[in-house]
Design a protein around this motif. Structure first.
Motif, mmCIF file in Angstrom:
data_model
loop_
_atom_site.group_PDB
_atom_site.id
_atom_site.type_symbol
_atom_site.label_atom_id
_atom_site.label_comp_id
_atom_site.label_asym_id
_atom_site.label_seq_id
_atom_site.Cartn_x
_atom_site.Cartn_y
_atom_site.Cartn_z
ATOM 1 N N GLN A 162 0.828 -1.197 0.000
ATOM 2 C CA GLN A 162 0.000 0.000 0.000
ATOM 3 C C GLN A 162 0.867 1.255 0.000
ATOM 4 O O GLN A 162 2.079 1.197 0.175
ATOM 5 C CB GLN A 162 -0.923 0.004 1.219
ATOM 6 C CG GLN A 162 -2.006 -1.064 1.147
ATOM 7 C CD GLN A 162 -3.026 -0.914 2.252
ATOM 8 O OE1 GLN A 162 -2.680 -0.924 3.429
ATOM 9 N NE2 GLN A 162 -4.283 -0.773 1.884
ATOM 10 N N TYR A 163 0.230 2.396 -0.185
ATOM 11 C CA TYR A 163 0.936 3.665 -0.157
ATOM 12 C C TYR A 163 0.242 4.615 0.804
ATOM 13 O O TYR A 163 -0.889 4.377 1.254
ATOM 14 C CB TYR A 163 1.069 4.279 -1.554
ATOM 15 C CG TYR A 163 -0.229 4.422 -2.299
ATOM 16 C CD1 TYR A 163 -0.964 5.590 -2.239
ATOM 17 C CD2 TYR A 163 -0.712 3.384 -3.089
ATOM 18 C CE1 TYR A 163 -2.150 5.723 -2.932
ATOM 19 C CE2 TYR A 163 -1.893 3.506 -3.792
ATOM 20 C CZ TYR A 163 -2.614 4.687 -3.704
ATOM 21 O OH TYR A 163 -3.802 4.807 -4.393
ATOM 22 N N VAL A 164 0.938 5.707 1.114
ATOM 23 C CA VAL A 164 0.515 6.617 2.168
ATOM 24 C C VAL A 164 0.544 8.042 1.625
ATOM 25 O O VAL A 164 1.519 8.436 0.972
ATOM 26 C CB VAL A 164 1.461 6.510 3.379
ATOM 27 C CG1 VAL A 164 1.042 7.478 4.482
ATOM 28 C CG2 VAL A 164 1.503 5.075 3.903
ATOM 29 N N SER A 165 -0.494 8.810 1.860
ATOM 30 C CA SER A 165 -0.447 10.228 1.507
ATOM 31 C C SER A 165 0.259 10.980 2.633
ATOM 32 O O SER A 165 0.003 10.753 3.814
ATOM 33 C CB SER A 165 -1.848 10.789 1.276
ATOM 34 O OG SER A 165 -2.695 10.513 2.371
ATOM 35 N N TYR A 170 3.606 8.122 -1.050
ATOM 36 C CA TYR A 170 4.844 7.351 -0.970
ATOM 37 C C TYR A 170 4.530 5.980 -0.385
ATOM 38 O O TYR A 170 3.698 5.851 0.517
ATOM 39 C CB TYR A 170 5.889 8.069 -0.111
ATOM 40 C CG TYR A 170 6.242 9.428 -0.641
ATOM 41 C CD1 TYR A 170 7.138 9.564 -1.698
ATOM 42 C CD2 TYR A 170 5.641 10.570 -0.132
ATOM 43 C CE1 TYR A 170 7.439 10.812 -2.215
ATOM 44 C CE2 TYR A 170 5.937 11.816 -0.644
ATOM 45 C CZ TYR A 170 6.840 11.941 -1.681
ATOM 46 O OH TYR A 170 7.128 13.174 -2.198
ATOM 47 N N SER A 171 5.218 4.981 -0.897
ATOM 48 C CA SER A 171 5.005 3.618 -0.404
ATOM 49 C C SER A 171 6.051 3.259 0.638
ATOM 50 O O SER A 171 7.248 3.469 0.394
ATOM 51 C CB SER A 171 5.115 2.619 -1.558
ATOM 52 O OG SER A 171 4.071 2.802 -2.466
ATOM 53 N N THR A 211 11.779 4.464 -8.187
ATOM 54 C CA THR A 211 11.405 4.281 -6.788
ATOM 55 C C THR A 211 10.120 3.476 -6.639
ATOM 56 O O THR A 211 9.648 3.267 -5.522
ATOM 57 C CB THR A 211 11.260 5.641 -6.085
ATOM 58 O OG1 THR A 211 10.480 6.508 -6.902
ATOM 59 C CG2 THR A 211 12.618 6.261 -5.839
ATOM 60 N N GLY A 212 9.558 3.018 -7.769
ATOM 61 C CA GLY A 212 8.467 2.048 -7.690
ATOM 62 C C GLY A 212 8.918 0.742 -7.077
ATOM 63 O O GLY A 212 8.087 -0.125 -6.769
ATOM 64 N N LEU A 213 10.226 0.602 -6.860
ATOM 65 C CA LEU A 213 10.726 -0.595 -6.179
ATOM 66 C C LEU A 213 10.265 -0.661 -4.729
ATOM 67 O O LEU A 213 10.193 -1.754 -4.158
ATOM 68 C CB LEU A 213 12.262 -0.614 -6.234
ATOM 69 C CG LEU A 213 12.968 -1.789 -5.560
ATOM 70 C CD1 LEU A 213 12.547 -3.117 -6.180
ATOM 71 C CD2 LEU A 213 14.482 -1.633 -5.624
ATOM 72 N N ALA A 214 9.941 0.486 -4.121
ATOM 73 C CA ALA A 214 9.600 0.496 -2.692
ATOM 74 C C ALA A 214 8.448 -0.450 -2.357
ATOM 75 O O ALA A 214 8.606 -1.342 -1.510
ATOM 76 C CB ALA A 214 9.295 1.918 -2.237
ATOM 77 N N PRO A 215 7.262 -0.327 -2.962
ATOM 78 C CA PRO A 215 6.188 -1.251 -2.612
ATOM 79 C C PRO A 215 6.465 -2.678 -3.061
ATOM 80 O O PRO A 215 6.002 -3.631 -2.429
ATOM 81 C CB PRO A 215 4.959 -0.676 -3.328
ATOM 82 C CG PRO A 215 5.523 0.086 -4.472
ATOM 83 C CD PRO A 215 6.806 0.670 -3.959
ATOM 84 N N THR A 238 5.285 13.740 -10.114
ATOM 85 C CA THR A 238 4.972 12.336 -10.020
ATOM 86 C C THR A 238 5.974 11.669 -9.097
ATOM 87 O O THR A 238 6.870 10.955 -9.523
ATOM 88 C CB THR A 238 4.986 11.664 -11.396
ATOM 89 O OG1 THR A 238 6.136 12.109 -12.129
ATOM 90 C CG2 THR A 238 3.731 11.993 -12.174
ATOM 91 N N ASP A 239 5.850 11.941 -7.798
ATOM 92 C CA ASP A 239 6.606 11.185 -6.813
ATOM 93 C C ASP A 239 6.097 9.750 -6.892
ATOM 94 O O ASP A 239 4.969 9.491 -7.266
ATOM 95 C CB ASP A 239 6.340 11.718 -5.404
ATOM 96 C CG ASP A 239 6.805 13.144 -5.248
ATOM 97 O OD1 ASP A 239 7.685 13.549 -6.030
ATOM 98 O OD2 ASP A 239 6.286 13.847 -4.375
ATOM 99 N N GLN A 240 6.944 8.785 -6.518
ATOM 100 C CA GLN A 240 6.511 7.405 -6.632
ATOM 101 C C GLN A 240 5.365 7.108 -5.701
ATOM 102 O O GLN A 240 5.226 7.706 -4.671
ATOM 103 C CB GLN A 240 7.673 6.449 -6.358
ATOM 104 C CG GLN A 240 8.384 6.633 -5.047
ATOM 105 C CD GLN A 240 7.846 5.897 -3.838
ATOM 106 O OE1 GLN A 240 8.455 5.976 -2.816
ATOM 107 N NE2 GLN A 240 6.755 5.205 -3.913
ATOM 108 N N LEU A 241 4.540 6.139 -6.122
ATOM 109 C CA LEU A 241 3.470 5.674 -5.247
ATOM 110 C C LEU A 241 4.044 4.713 -4.240
ATOM 111 O O LEU A 241 4.624 3.712 -4.610
ATOM 112 C CB LEU A 241 2.397 4.969 -6.085
ATOM 113 C CG LEU A 241 1.559 5.906 -6.973
ATOM 114 C CD1 LEU A 241 0.572 5.083 -7.778
ATOM 115 C CD2 LEU A 241 0.812 6.903 -6.142
#
Length: 431
Positions: free
Chosen positions: A215-218, A231-232, A295-299, A428-431
Protein backbone atom coordinates in the motif's frame (compact mmCIF):
# COMPACT_ATOMS: atom_id res chain seq x y z
CA UNK A 1 -6.91 22.48 8.32
CA UNK A 2 -6.18 22.41 12.00
CA UNK A 3 -2.99 21.94 13.94
CA UNK A 4 0.28 23.86 14.13
CA UNK A 5 3.62 23.03 12.59
CA UNK A 6 6.64 23.35 14.88
CA UNK A 7 9.80 23.95 12.86
CA UNK A 8 13.32 25.01 13.63
CA UNK A 9 14.02 28.72 12.95
CA UNK A 10 15.92 27.99 9.72
CA UNK A 11 13.89 29.35 6.76
CA UNK A 12 12.31 26.71 4.56
CA UNK A 13 10.86 27.02 1.05
CA UNK A 14 7.11 27.47 0.93
CA UNK A 15 4.73 26.73 -1.93
CA UNK A 16 0.98 26.39 -2.24
CA UNK A 17 0.88 24.43 -5.51
CA UNK A 18 -1.61 21.59 -5.69
CA UNK A 19 -4.74 20.80 -3.78
CA UNK A 20 -6.73 18.27 -1.86
CA UNK A 21 -6.40 14.91 -3.54
CA UNK A 22 -8.74 11.97 -3.37
CA UNK A 23 -7.55 8.40 -3.05
CA UNK A 24 -8.88 4.90 -2.42
CA UNK A 25 -9.20 3.50 1.13
CA UNK A 26 -7.24 0.75 2.81
CA UNK A 27 -9.13 -2.40 1.71
CA UNK A 28 -7.27 -4.77 3.99
CA UNK A 29 -7.31 -2.88 7.27
CA UNK A 30 -11.03 -2.10 7.18
CA UNK A 31 -14.05 -4.24 6.45
CA UNK A 32 -16.03 -3.16 3.39
CA UNK A 33 -18.18 -0.11 3.93
CA UNK A 34 -21.73 -1.31 4.22
CA UNK A 35 -23.55 1.75 2.95
CA UNK A 36 -27.06 1.43 1.73
CA UNK A 37 -27.48 2.12 -1.95
CA UNK A 38 -28.31 5.78 -2.68
CA UNK A 39 -31.81 6.72 -3.61
CA UNK A 40 -32.23 5.58 -7.20
CA UNK A 41 -31.96 8.21 -9.90
CA UNK A 42 -34.50 7.72 -12.63
CA UNK A 43 -33.56 6.83 -16.17
CA UNK A 44 -34.97 10.18 -17.26
CA UNK A 45 -32.74 12.00 -14.77
CA UNK A 46 -29.71 10.04 -15.96
CA UNK A 47 -30.39 10.93 -19.57
CA UNK A 48 -30.82 14.61 -18.71
CA UNK A 49 -27.62 14.77 -16.67
CA UNK A 50 -25.51 13.04 -19.28
CA UNK A 51 -26.93 15.12 -22.12
CA UNK A 52 -26.11 18.30 -20.21
CA UNK A 53 -22.44 17.34 -20.05
CA UNK A 54 -22.26 17.59 -23.82
CA UNK A 55 -23.51 21.17 -23.54
CA UNK A 56 -21.11 22.32 -20.82
CA UNK A 57 -18.22 20.20 -22.08
CA UNK A 58 -16.56 22.96 -24.15
CA UNK A 59 -16.59 25.22 -21.08
CA UNK A 60 -15.46 22.86 -18.31
CA UNK A 61 -12.30 24.82 -17.47
CA UNK A 62 -14.24 28.07 -17.08
CA UNK A 63 -16.96 26.22 -15.16
CA UNK A 64 -14.44 25.00 -12.59
CA UNK A 65 -12.97 28.48 -12.13
CA UNK A 66 -16.44 29.96 -11.64
CA UNK A 67 -17.45 27.18 -9.23
CA UNK A 68 -14.54 27.85 -6.87
CA UNK A 69 -14.99 31.61 -7.13
CA UNK A 70 -18.59 31.51 -5.96
CA UNK A 71 -17.90 28.77 -3.40
CA UNK A 72 -15.24 30.86 -1.67
CA UNK A 73 -17.24 34.08 -1.97
CA UNK A 74 -20.37 32.61 -0.41
CA UNK A 75 -18.70 30.24 2.03
CA UNK A 76 -15.32 31.75 2.96
CA UNK A 77 -14.96 29.32 5.85
CA UNK A 78 -14.07 26.52 3.41
CA UNK A 79 -11.22 28.46 1.77
CA UNK A 80 -8.67 27.20 4.31
CA UNK A 81 -9.29 23.63 3.16
CA UNK A 82 -7.65 24.46 -0.17
CA UNK A 83 -4.26 25.74 -1.31
CA UNK A 84 -3.81 29.17 -2.86
CA UNK A 85 -3.32 27.78 -6.37
CA UNK A 86 -6.19 25.63 -7.57
CA UNK A 87 -5.15 24.45 -11.04
CA UNK A 88 -4.73 20.80 -10.02
CA UNK A 89 -7.81 20.85 -7.80
CA UNK A 90 -10.01 22.11 -10.62
CA UNK A 91 -8.93 19.18 -12.76
CA UNK A 92 -9.69 16.74 -9.96
CA UNK A 93 -13.12 18.22 -9.38
CA UNK A 94 -13.99 17.70 -13.03
CA UNK A 95 -12.71 14.15 -13.07
CA UNK A 96 -14.66 13.28 -9.93
CA UNK A 97 -17.78 14.88 -11.36
CA UNK A 98 -17.47 13.00 -14.64
CA UNK A 99 -17.02 9.70 -12.86
CA UNK A 100 -20.01 10.23 -10.61
CA UNK A 101 -22.13 10.97 -13.67
CA UNK A 102 -20.78 7.86 -15.34
CA UNK A 103 -21.82 5.77 -12.33
CA UNK A 104 -25.13 7.39 -11.56
CA UNK A 105 -27.05 4.38 -12.93
CA UNK A 106 -24.73 1.87 -11.21
CA UNK A 107 -25.64 2.07 -7.48
CA UNK A 108 -23.12 -0.50 -6.26
CA UNK A 109 -20.15 1.15 -7.91
CA UNK A 110 -21.43 4.63 -7.10
CA UNK A 111 -21.42 3.63 -3.42
CA UNK A 112 -17.88 2.22 -3.72
CA UNK A 113 -16.52 5.32 -5.44
CA UNK A 114 -18.25 7.93 -3.29
CA UNK A 115 -17.42 6.05 -0.10
CA UNK A 116 -13.75 6.33 -0.97
CA UNK A 117 -14.11 10.04 -1.61
CA UNK A 118 -15.95 10.57 1.67
CA UNK A 119 -13.40 8.68 3.74
CA UNK A 120 -10.44 10.45 2.20
CA UNK A 121 -11.94 13.92 2.52
CA UNK A 122 -11.84 13.58 6.30
CA UNK A 123 -8.15 14.47 6.29
CA UNK A 124 -8.94 17.85 4.71
CA UNK A 125 -11.37 18.74 7.49
CA UNK A 126 -14.47 18.28 5.34
CA UNK A 127 -17.69 18.45 7.38
CA UNK A 128 -21.24 17.37 6.60
CA UNK A 129 -22.31 21.02 6.38
CA UNK A 130 -19.93 21.59 3.48
CA UNK A 131 -21.81 19.30 1.11
CA UNK A 132 -24.94 21.45 0.62
CA UNK A 133 -22.70 24.47 -0.01
CA UNK A 134 -20.76 22.61 -2.67
CA UNK A 135 -23.95 21.33 -4.27
CA UNK A 136 -25.50 24.79 -4.39
CA UNK A 137 -22.44 26.31 -6.10
CA UNK A 138 -21.99 23.36 -8.44
CA UNK A 139 -25.54 23.64 -9.72
CA UNK A 140 -25.20 27.39 -10.20
CA UNK A 141 -21.97 26.90 -12.18
CA UNK A 142 -23.66 24.26 -14.32
CA UNK A 143 -26.66 26.49 -14.96
CA UNK A 144 -24.41 29.39 -16.01
CA UNK A 145 -22.58 27.37 -18.65
CA UNK A 146 -25.53 25.26 -19.78
CA UNK A 147 -27.34 28.45 -20.78
CA UNK A 148 -30.79 27.94 -22.30
CA UNK A 149 -30.43 24.17 -21.91
CA UNK A 150 -30.73 24.59 -18.12
CA UNK A 151 -34.38 23.84 -17.37
CA UNK A 152 -36.17 23.18 -14.08
CA UNK A 153 -36.25 19.47 -14.92
CA UNK A 154 -32.49 19.43 -15.56
CA UNK A 155 -31.83 21.30 -12.32
CA UNK A 156 -33.90 18.78 -10.38
CA UNK A 157 -32.11 15.87 -12.04
CA UNK A 158 -28.70 17.26 -11.13
CA UNK A 159 -29.88 17.93 -7.58
CA UNK A 160 -31.00 14.32 -7.16
CA UNK A 161 -27.77 12.95 -8.64
CA UNK A 162 -25.59 15.16 -6.46
CA UNK A 163 -27.62 14.35 -3.33
CA UNK A 164 -27.24 10.62 -3.96
CA UNK A 165 -23.45 10.97 -4.17
CA UNK A 166 -23.16 13.36 -1.23
CA UNK A 167 -25.27 11.16 1.05
CA UNK A 168 -22.94 8.21 0.46
CA UNK A 169 -19.85 10.35 1.10
CA UNK A 170 -21.27 11.68 4.36
CA UNK A 171 -22.24 8.23 5.67
CA UNK A 172 -18.86 6.79 4.72
CA UNK A 173 -17.02 9.59 6.54
CA UNK A 174 -19.15 9.12 9.64
CA UNK A 175 -18.51 5.38 9.62
CA UNK A 176 -14.77 5.85 9.09
CA UNK A 177 -14.57 8.30 12.00
CA UNK A 178 -15.58 5.48 14.37
CA UNK A 179 -12.78 3.25 13.08
CA UNK A 180 -9.61 5.30 12.76
CA UNK A 181 -8.13 8.82 12.82
CA UNK A 182 -8.43 11.14 9.87
CA UNK A 183 -4.67 11.81 10.02
CA UNK A 184 -1.66 10.58 11.96
CA UNK A 185 0.91 13.02 13.27
CA UNK A 186 4.49 11.82 12.81
CA UNK A 187 8.06 13.09 12.79
CA UNK A 188 11.17 12.19 10.85
CA UNK A 189 13.61 10.04 12.82
CA UNK A 190 16.15 9.18 10.08
CA UNK A 191 17.17 10.84 6.82
CA UNK A 192 19.77 9.17 4.62
CA UNK A 193 20.79 10.23 1.10
CA UNK A 194 21.01 7.27 -1.26
CA UNK A 195 22.45 9.15 -4.27
CA UNK A 196 20.85 10.19 -7.57
CA UNK A 197 18.46 12.52 -5.80
CA UNK A 198 16.95 9.79 -3.61
CA UNK A 199 16.59 9.99 0.16
CA UNK A 200 15.58 7.22 2.53
CA UNK A 201 13.29 8.86 5.07
CA UNK A 202 11.99 7.10 8.16
CA UNK A 203 9.08 8.59 10.12
CA UNK A 204 7.63 7.58 13.46
CA UNK A 205 3.84 8.05 13.85
CA UNK A 206 2.55 9.27 17.19
CA UNK A 207 0.04 6.41 17.24
CA UNK A 208 0.15 2.90 15.70
CA UNK A 209 -0.22 3.08 11.95
CA UNK A 210 -1.70 -0.09 10.43
CA UNK A 211 -1.02 -0.79 6.78
CA UNK A 212 -0.49 -3.74 4.47
CA UNK A 213 2.67 -4.36 2.42
CA UNK A 214 2.25 -2.87 -1.06
CA UNK A 215 0.00 0.00 0.00
CA UNK A 216 0.94 3.66 -0.16
CA UNK A 217 0.52 6.62 2.17
CA UNK A 218 -0.45 10.23 1.51
CA UNK A 219 2.03 12.57 3.19
CA UNK A 220 1.71 16.27 4.02
CA UNK A 221 4.77 18.32 4.96
CA UNK A 222 5.08 21.67 6.72
CA UNK A 223 6.76 23.14 3.64
CA UNK A 224 3.64 22.70 1.50
CA UNK A 225 0.50 22.74 3.68
CA UNK A 226 -2.61 21.14 2.20
CA UNK A 227 -0.53 19.50 -0.53
CA UNK A 228 -0.48 15.71 -0.13
CA UNK A 229 1.87 13.39 -2.00
CA UNK A 230 1.98 9.59 -2.03
CA UNK A 231 4.84 7.35 -0.97
CA UNK A 232 5.00 3.62 -0.40
CA UNK A 233 6.65 2.13 2.67
CA UNK A 234 9.65 0.16 1.40
CA UNK A 235 9.01 -2.70 3.80
CA UNK A 236 6.36 -4.89 5.35
CA UNK A 237 4.73 -3.62 8.58
CA UNK A 238 7.07 -3.26 11.57
CA UNK A 239 6.34 -3.79 15.24
CA UNK A 240 7.37 -0.21 16.08
CA UNK A 241 5.05 1.27 13.37
CA UNK A 242 7.92 3.24 11.84
CA UNK A 243 7.64 3.82 8.09
CA UNK A 244 10.55 4.18 5.68
CA UNK A 245 9.94 5.92 2.36
CA UNK A 246 12.32 6.22 -0.60
CA UNK A 247 11.75 9.67 -2.09
CA UNK A 248 13.26 10.93 -5.35
CA UNK A 249 13.56 14.70 -5.81
CA UNK A 250 11.83 15.33 -9.13
CA UNK A 251 12.11 18.50 -11.19
CA UNK A 252 9.59 21.02 -9.92
CA UNK A 253 8.45 18.68 -7.17
CA UNK A 254 7.61 20.84 -4.20
CA UNK A 255 7.14 18.04 -1.70
CA UNK A 256 9.81 15.68 -2.99
CA UNK A 257 12.50 18.36 -3.10
CA UNK A 258 11.62 19.56 0.38
CA UNK A 259 11.79 16.02 1.75
CA UNK A 260 15.05 15.16 0.00
CA UNK A 261 16.96 18.42 0.37
CA UNK A 262 15.52 20.24 3.38
CA UNK A 263 13.98 17.71 5.76
CA UNK A 264 15.97 16.43 8.70
CA UNK A 265 15.30 14.36 11.84
CA UNK A 266 12.79 16.00 14.12
CA UNK A 267 10.74 17.63 11.37
CA UNK A 268 7.00 16.88 11.50
CA UNK A 269 4.85 15.35 8.80
CA UNK A 270 1.24 14.21 8.68
CA UNK A 271 0.03 10.91 7.26
CA UNK A 272 -3.29 10.10 5.67
CA UNK A 273 -4.81 6.62 5.89
CA UNK A 274 -3.06 3.78 4.03
CA UNK A 275 -4.43 3.26 0.56
CA UNK A 276 -4.12 1.02 -2.46
CA UNK A 277 -5.19 -2.41 -3.64
CA UNK A 278 -1.80 -3.82 -4.71
CA UNK A 279 -1.51 -6.17 -1.75
CA UNK A 280 -0.29 -9.74 -1.72
CA UNK A 281 -3.09 -12.23 -2.35
CA UNK A 282 -1.41 -14.77 -4.62
CA UNK A 283 -3.54 -17.14 -6.63
CA UNK A 284 -2.99 -20.79 -5.81
CA UNK A 285 -0.54 -22.62 -8.01
CA UNK A 286 0.98 -19.55 -9.67
CA UNK A 287 4.50 -18.20 -9.50
CA UNK A 288 5.02 -14.52 -8.76
CA UNK A 289 6.45 -11.85 -11.03
CA UNK A 290 7.40 -8.40 -9.69
CA UNK A 291 8.23 -5.48 -11.97
CA UNK A 292 9.66 -2.20 -10.63
CA UNK A 293 10.83 1.01 -12.25
CA UNK A 294 12.67 3.71 -10.31
CA UNK A 295 11.40 4.28 -6.79
CA UNK A 296 8.47 2.05 -7.69
CA UNK A 297 10.73 -0.60 -6.18
CA UNK A 298 9.60 0.50 -2.69
CA UNK A 299 6.19 -1.25 -2.61
CA UNK A 300 7.57 -4.17 -4.62
CA UNK A 301 10.27 -4.69 -2.03
CA UNK A 302 7.61 -4.59 0.70
CA UNK A 303 5.60 -7.28 -1.09
CA UNK A 304 8.64 -9.54 -1.48
CA UNK A 305 9.47 -9.07 2.20
CA UNK A 306 5.89 -10.05 3.05
CA UNK A 307 6.16 -13.11 0.80
CA UNK A 308 9.26 -14.16 2.74
CA UNK A 309 7.45 -13.74 6.05
CA UNK A 310 4.55 -15.86 4.90
CA UNK A 311 6.77 -18.59 3.49
CA UNK A 312 5.31 -18.14 0.02
CA UNK A 313 8.71 -18.54 -1.59
CA UNK A 314 9.10 -22.03 -0.17
CA UNK A 315 6.64 -23.36 -2.74
CA UNK A 316 6.67 -20.57 -5.33
CA UNK A 317 9.22 -19.16 -7.73
CA UNK A 318 9.53 -15.38 -7.40
CA UNK A 319 11.06 -13.24 -10.18
CA UNK A 320 11.91 -9.55 -9.85
CA UNK A 321 12.75 -7.25 -12.78
CA UNK A 322 14.11 -3.76 -12.00
CA UNK A 323 14.32 -1.12 -14.72
CA UNK A 324 16.12 2.22 -15.06
CA UNK A 325 17.53 4.48 -17.74
CA UNK A 326 21.17 4.09 -16.66
CA UNK A 327 23.16 1.80 -14.39
CA UNK A 328 23.61 4.63 -11.87
CA UNK A 329 19.83 4.86 -11.58
CA UNK A 330 19.32 1.19 -10.76
CA UNK A 331 18.10 2.19 -7.36
CA UNK A 332 17.98 -0.61 -4.79
CA UNK A 333 19.45 -3.32 -7.02
CA UNK A 334 22.24 -4.22 -4.57
CA UNK A 335 19.73 -4.51 -1.72
CA UNK A 336 17.56 -6.88 -3.74
CA UNK A 337 20.55 -8.97 -4.80
CA UNK A 338 21.45 -9.38 -1.12
CA UNK A 339 17.87 -10.39 -0.42
CA UNK A 340 18.09 -13.01 -3.17
CA UNK A 341 21.15 -14.47 -1.46
CA UNK A 342 19.09 -14.96 1.71
CA UNK A 343 16.10 -16.41 -0.19
CA UNK A 344 16.95 -19.01 -2.82
CA UNK A 345 13.53 -18.67 -4.46
CA UNK A 346 14.04 -15.00 -5.44
CA UNK A 347 15.53 -14.29 -8.88
CA UNK A 348 16.58 -10.70 -9.62
CA UNK A 349 17.25 -9.23 -13.05
CA UNK A 350 17.90 -5.64 -14.16
CA UNK A 351 17.28 -3.69 -17.36
CA UNK A 352 18.89 -0.41 -18.49
CA UNK A 353 17.18 1.42 -21.36
CA UNK A 354 19.48 4.39 -22.11
CA UNK A 355 22.95 2.92 -21.70
CA UNK A 356 24.80 0.16 -23.54
CA UNK A 357 25.72 -2.42 -20.90
CA UNK A 358 26.21 -6.05 -21.83
CA UNK A 359 23.60 -8.23 -20.17
CA UNK A 360 21.52 -5.28 -18.96
CA UNK A 361 20.63 -3.35 -22.09
CA UNK A 362 16.95 -2.98 -22.92
CA UNK A 363 13.69 -1.60 -21.64
CA UNK A 364 11.71 -3.49 -19.04
CA UNK A 365 9.09 -4.62 -21.59
CA UNK A 366 11.87 -5.91 -23.87
CA UNK A 367 13.56 -7.84 -21.08
CA UNK A 368 10.23 -9.23 -19.86
CA UNK A 369 9.54 -10.50 -23.36
CA UNK A 370 12.98 -12.11 -23.51
CA UNK A 371 12.47 -14.08 -20.31
CA UNK A 372 8.79 -14.96 -20.86
CA UNK A 373 6.29 -16.38 -21.40
CA UNK A 374 4.57 -15.54 -18.15
CA UNK A 375 1.25 -17.34 -18.43
CA UNK A 376 1.97 -19.30 -15.23
CA UNK A 377 2.62 -16.14 -13.22
CA UNK A 378 0.74 -13.52 -11.26
CA UNK A 379 2.27 -10.06 -11.69
CA UNK A 380 2.69 -7.01 -9.43
CA UNK A 381 3.95 -3.78 -11.01
CA UNK A 382 4.94 -0.28 -9.91
CA UNK A 383 6.83 2.48 -11.67
CA UNK A 384 6.52 5.57 -13.88
CA UNK A 385 3.28 5.72 -15.87
CA UNK A 386 4.80 5.06 -19.30
CA UNK A 387 6.82 2.11 -18.04
CA UNK A 388 3.81 0.75 -16.22
CA UNK A 389 1.60 0.92 -19.29
CA UNK A 390 4.18 -0.66 -21.58
CA UNK A 391 4.97 -3.45 -19.10
CA UNK A 392 1.27 -4.27 -18.68
CA UNK A 393 0.85 -4.53 -22.45
CA UNK A 394 3.97 -6.70 -22.76
CA UNK A 395 2.75 -9.09 -20.08
CA UNK A 396 -0.67 -9.35 -21.71
CA UNK A 397 1.01 -10.30 -24.98
CA UNK A 398 3.03 -12.97 -23.17
CA UNK A 399 0.24 -14.76 -21.39
CA UNK A 400 -0.69 -12.90 -18.18
CA UNK A 401 -4.45 -12.31 -18.05
CA UNK A 402 -5.52 -8.81 -16.89
CA UNK A 403 -7.10 -10.07 -13.67
CA UNK A 404 -3.70 -11.44 -12.58
CA UNK A 405 -1.87 -8.12 -12.97
CA UNK A 406 -1.93 -5.83 -9.95
CA UNK A 407 -0.88 -2.21 -9.81
CA UNK A 408 -2.15 1.06 -8.41
CA UNK A 409 -2.64 3.90 -10.89
CA UNK A 410 -0.66 7.09 -10.52
CA UNK A 411 -1.77 10.67 -9.89
CA UNK A 412 -5.24 10.50 -8.29
CA UNK A 413 -5.92 6.82 -7.91
CA UNK A 414 -9.52 6.97 -6.69
CA UNK A 415 -10.50 8.70 -9.92
CA UNK A 416 -8.95 6.02 -12.12
CA UNK A 417 -8.63 2.88 -10.00
CA UNK A 418 -10.91 -0.16 -10.23
CA UNK A 419 -14.02 0.51 -8.19
CA UNK A 420 -13.77 -2.70 -6.24
CA UNK A 421 -10.65 -4.65 -5.21
CA UNK A 422 -11.23 -6.95 -8.17
CA UNK A 423 -7.52 -7.20 -8.86
CA UNK A 424 -7.91 -7.62 -12.62
CA UNK A 425 -7.18 -5.52 -14.67
CA UNK A 426 3.51 18.03 -12.10
CA UNK A 427 4.99 16.02 -9.51
CA UNK A 428 4.97 12.34 -10.02
CA UNK A 429 6.61 11.19 -6.81
CA UNK A 430 6.51 7.41 -6.63
CA UNK A 431 3.47 5.67 -5.25
Amino acid sequence: MTGTWHLDPQPRPQDDWGGPAVFPPDPAALPPYAAAAPAPVSAEDIALVRASLAVVGPHVAELAVYFYAILFARHPQVRDLFPATLDVQRDRLLRALLRIVDLVDDPDNLVAFCSRLGRDHRKFGTQEAHYPAVGECLLEALSRYAGPAWTPDLAAAWQRAYSAAADVMIRAAEDDAHRRPAVWGAHIVRHVHRGNGIAEITVRPQAPYPFVAGQYVSVETPWAPRLWRHYSPAHAPRDDSELTFHVRAVHGGVVSNALVHHARPGDPVRLGPPEGDMVLRPAAGRDLLFVAGGTGLAPIRALIEQAAREGIGDTTEVSLFIGARTADELYGLDDMLRMSQRHHWLRVRAAVSHQRIAGLEGTLPQVLAEFGPWYRHEAYLCGPPQMLGEAVQALQRHGVPPHLMHYDPWDVPVLTAPLRPLRPTEETDQL
